[in-house]
Design an enzyme around this catalytic site. Structure first.
Site, PDB file in Angstrom:
ATOM      1  N   ASP A 131      50.958  27.691  29.504  1.00 16.52           N
ATOM      2  CA  ASP A 131      49.685  27.445  28.817  1.00 16.52           C
ATOM      3  C   ASP A 131      48.974  26.311  29.546  1.00 16.52           C
ATOM      4  O   ASP A 131      49.561  25.260  29.812  1.00 16.52           O
ATOM      5  CB  ASP A 131      49.948  27.059  27.356  1.00 16.52           C
ATOM      6  CG  ASP A 131      48.675  27.083  26.516  1.00 16.52           C
ATOM      7  OD1 ASP A 131      47.714  26.380  26.872  1.00 16.52           O
ATOM      8  OD2 ASP A 131      48.645  27.798  25.502  1.00 16.52           O
ATOM      9  N   ILE A 132      47.721  26.535  29.895  1.00 16.94           N
ATOM     10  CA  ILE A 132      46.995  25.561  30.716  1.00 16.94           C
ATOM     11  C   ILE A 132      46.551  24.330  29.914  1.00 16.94           C
ATOM     12  O   ILE A 132      46.259  23.288  30.485  1.00 16.94           O
ATOM     13  CB  ILE A 132      45.794  26.266  31.399  1.00 16.94           C
ATOM     14  CG1 ILE A 132      45.412  25.571  32.679  1.00 16.94           C
ATOM     15  CG2 ILE A 132      44.618  26.393  30.466  1.00 16.94           C
ATOM     16  CD1 ILE A 132      44.446  26.356  33.540  1.00 16.94           C
ATOM     17  N   GLN A 140      42.995  32.104  16.499  1.00 12.01           N
ATOM     18  CA  GLN A 140      43.107  32.787  17.801  1.00 12.01           C
ATOM     19  C   GLN A 140      41.850  32.529  18.613  1.00 12.01           C
ATOM     20  O   GLN A 140      40.726  32.649  18.107  1.00 12.01           O
ATOM     21  CB  GLN A 140      43.299  34.305  17.602  1.00 12.01           C
ATOM     22  CG  GLN A 140      43.557  35.049  18.911  1.00 12.01           C
ATOM     23  CD  GLN A 140      43.856  36.542  18.712  1.00 12.01           C
ATOM     24  OE1 GLN A 140      43.739  37.071  17.601  1.00 12.01           O
ATOM     25  NE2 GLN A 140      44.222  37.210  19.791  1.00 12.01           N
ATOM     26  N   HIS A 169      49.250  37.406  22.377  1.00 13.31           N
ATOM     27  CA  HIS A 169      50.137  36.478  23.097  1.00 13.31           C
ATOM     28  C   HIS A 169      51.024  35.730  22.121  1.00 13.31           C
ATOM     29  O   HIS A 169      50.675  35.515  20.967  1.00 13.31           O
ATOM     30  CB  HIS A 169      49.335  35.491  23.956  1.00 13.31           C
ATOM     31  CG  HIS A 169      48.282  34.747  23.190  1.00 13.31           C
ATOM     32  ND1 HIS A 169      47.061  35.289  22.904  1.00 13.31           N
ATOM     33  CD2 HIS A 169      48.282  33.509  22.653  1.00 13.31           C
ATOM     34  CE1 HIS A 169      46.342  34.419  22.225  1.00 13.31           C
ATOM     35  NE2 HIS A 169      47.069  33.330  22.044  1.00 13.31           N
ATOM     36  N   PHE A 170      52.176  35.334  22.651  1.00 14.57           N
ATOM     37  CA  PHE A 170      53.152  34.551  21.894  1.00 14.57           C
ATOM     38  C   PHE A 170      53.278  33.193  22.552  1.00 14.57           C
ATOM     39  O   PHE A 170      53.451  33.106  23.774  1.00 14.57           O
ATOM     40  CB  PHE A 170      54.512  35.267  21.878  1.00 14.57           C
ATOM     41  CG  PHE A 170      54.467  36.542  21.096  1.00 14.57           C
ATOM     42  CD1 PHE A 170      54.787  36.562  19.748  1.00 14.57           C
ATOM     43  CD2 PHE A 170      54.052  37.728  21.705  1.00 14.57           C
ATOM     44  CE1 PHE A 170      54.711  37.743  19.011  1.00 14.57           C
ATOM     45  CE2 PHE A 170      53.979  38.907  20.975  1.00 14.57           C
ATOM     46  CZ  PHE A 170      54.301  38.915  19.629  1.00 14.57           C
ATOM     47  N   HIS A 171      53.187  32.143  21.739  1.00 10.75           N
ATOM     48  CA  HIS A 171      53.382  30.774  22.223  1.00 10.75           C
ATOM     49  C   HIS A 171      54.870  30.431  22.105  1.00 10.75           C
ATOM     50  O   HIS A 171      55.472  30.651  21.047  1.00 10.75           O
ATOM     51  CB  HIS A 171      52.617  29.778  21.352  1.00 10.75           C
ATOM     52  CG  HIS A 171      51.130  29.949  21.350  1.00 10.75           C
ATOM     53  ND1 HIS A 171      50.292  29.186  22.128  1.00 10.75           N
ATOM     54  CD2 HIS A 171      50.324  30.788  20.654  1.00 10.75           C
ATOM     55  CE1 HIS A 171      49.026  29.545  21.902  1.00 10.75           C
ATOM     56  NE2 HIS A 171      49.025  30.506  21.011  1.00 10.75           N
TER      57      HIS A 171
HETATM   58  P1  AMP Z   1      45.309  31.144  20.786  1.00 10.52           P
HETATM   59  O1  AMP Z   1      44.432  30.081  20.242  1.00 10.52           O
HETATM   60  O2  AMP Z   1      46.530  31.430  19.989  1.00 10.52           O
HETATM   61  O3  AMP Z   1      44.473  32.360  21.089  1.00 10.52           O
HETATM   62  O4  AMP Z   1      45.888  30.593  22.131  1.00 10.52           O
HETATM   63  C1  AMP Z   1      45.275  30.701  23.366  1.00 10.52           C
HETATM   64  C2  AMP Z   1      46.008  29.782  24.266  1.00 10.52           C
HETATM   65  O5  AMP Z   1      45.640  30.094  25.592  1.00 10.52           O
HETATM   66  C3  AMP Z   1      45.698  28.293  24.057  1.00 10.52           C
HETATM   67  O6  AMP Z   1      46.904  27.604  23.804  1.00 10.52           O
HETATM   68  C4  AMP Z   1      45.054  27.867  25.363  1.00 10.52           C
HETATM   69  O7  AMP Z   1      45.431  26.576  25.735  1.00 10.52           O
HETATM   70  C5  AMP Z   1      45.576  28.912  26.330  1.00 10.52           C
HETATM   71  N1  AMP Z   1      44.744  29.206  27.484  1.00 10.52           N
HETATM   72  C6  AMP Z   1      43.392  29.368  27.523  1.00 10.52           C
HETATM   73  N2  AMP Z   1      42.996  29.692  28.770  1.00 10.52           N
HETATM   74  C7  AMP Z   1      44.109  29.729  29.544  1.00 10.52           C
HETATM   75  C8  AMP Z   1      44.362  30.015  30.914  1.00 10.52           C
HETATM   76  N3  AMP Z   1      43.373  30.300  31.771  1.00 10.52           N
HETATM   77  N4  AMP Z   1      45.645  29.960  31.352  1.00 10.52           N
HETATM   78  C9  AMP Z   1      46.651  29.662  30.505  1.00 10.52           C
HETATM   79  N5  AMP Z   1      46.480  29.392  29.205  1.00 10.52           N
HETATM   80  C10 AMP Z   1      45.229  29.423  28.718  1.00 10.52           C
END
Ligand code: AMP
Length: 139
Positions: free
Chosen positions: A33-34, A96, A102-104
Site C-alpha cells: 500500500d503506497i 472504500q 482488495h484486501f488490506h
Molecule cells: P480502500 O480505501 O479500502 O479502497 O483502500 C485503498 C487503499 O489503496 C488505500 O489504503 C490507499 O493507500 C491505497 N492506494 C491508493 N493508491 C495506491 C497505489 N497507486 N498503489 C498502492 N496503494 C494505493
C-alpha cells in the site's frame, strides 16, 4: 455501479501504473500500500474486474483468499508481528476509495496505533525494502 477500469489498481494490473509487488499468481496480485497505515501494510487484489466483495465470482474470491492467507503469513513473519488485521471495505459509505476489490493486510503491535487511512505517501525506497523483506518469506 459498473466497474470502471480507470481505477488505479486496474492500471497496476495492466502495467500502466507502478507498484511495489510482493507476489502474484494467475488469480491475484499482492503489492505494498503506497499510503500505509502501518509498516508492512500490503494489499491483495484479484486479477479480475470486481468492484467489491458482492460482485466477485466465488471461485475467484476463493483463489484470492488463498493469496491473502499466504501473503499474510509472510508479512507476519517479515515484521515479526504478534497480530495481523485483514480489512476489506465495500462502497464509499464504508470508506472504500479504490473501486477494485482488495484486501488490506496490516501488522498489529500492542500499543502501536494505525496512521490515518490513505493519507501520506510513503518513501519509495522504504516500500521497496519492505516488499523485498516480505518476498524473502514467501516460497
Ligand atoms: P480502500 O480505501 O479500502 O479502497 O483502500 C485503498 C487503499 O489503496 C488505500 O489504503 C490507499 O493507500 C491505497 N492506494 C491508493 N493508491 C495506491 C497505489 N497507486 N498503489 C498502492 N496503494 C494505493
Amino acid at each position: 455501479m459498473a466497474y470502471n477500469d480507470a481505477n488505479v489498481f486496474a492500471q497496476i494490473l495492466r502495467g500502466d501504473a507502478p507498484a511495489f509487488k510482493v507476489y502474484e499468481n494467475d488469480f491475484a496480485l499482492a503489492f505494498m500500500d503506497i499510503m500505509p497505515q502501518v509498516d508492512g501494510h500490503t494489499l491483495v487484489i484479484p486479477k479480475y474486474t470486481a468492484e467489491n466483495l458482492h460482485d466477485v465470482a466465488p471461485e475467484i474470491l476463493g483463489e484470492t483468499m488463498k493469496v491473502v492467507q499466504l501473503v499474510s503469513g509472510a508479512v507476519k513473519s517479515a515484521f515479526d508481528a504478534p497480530g495481523i488485521m485483514i480489512a476489506q471495505l465495500n462502497g464509499a459509505a464504508a470508506g472504500q476509495t479504490v473501486f477494485h476489490l482488495h484486501f488490506h493486510i496490516m501488522p498489529r503491535f500492542d500499543g502501536l496505533d494505525f496512521k490515518l487511512h490513505a493519507r501520506e505517501v510513503e518513501d519509495g525506497e522504504k516500500l521497496a525494502g519492505f516488499s523485498e523483506r516480505i518476498r524473502a518469506k514467501l516460497p
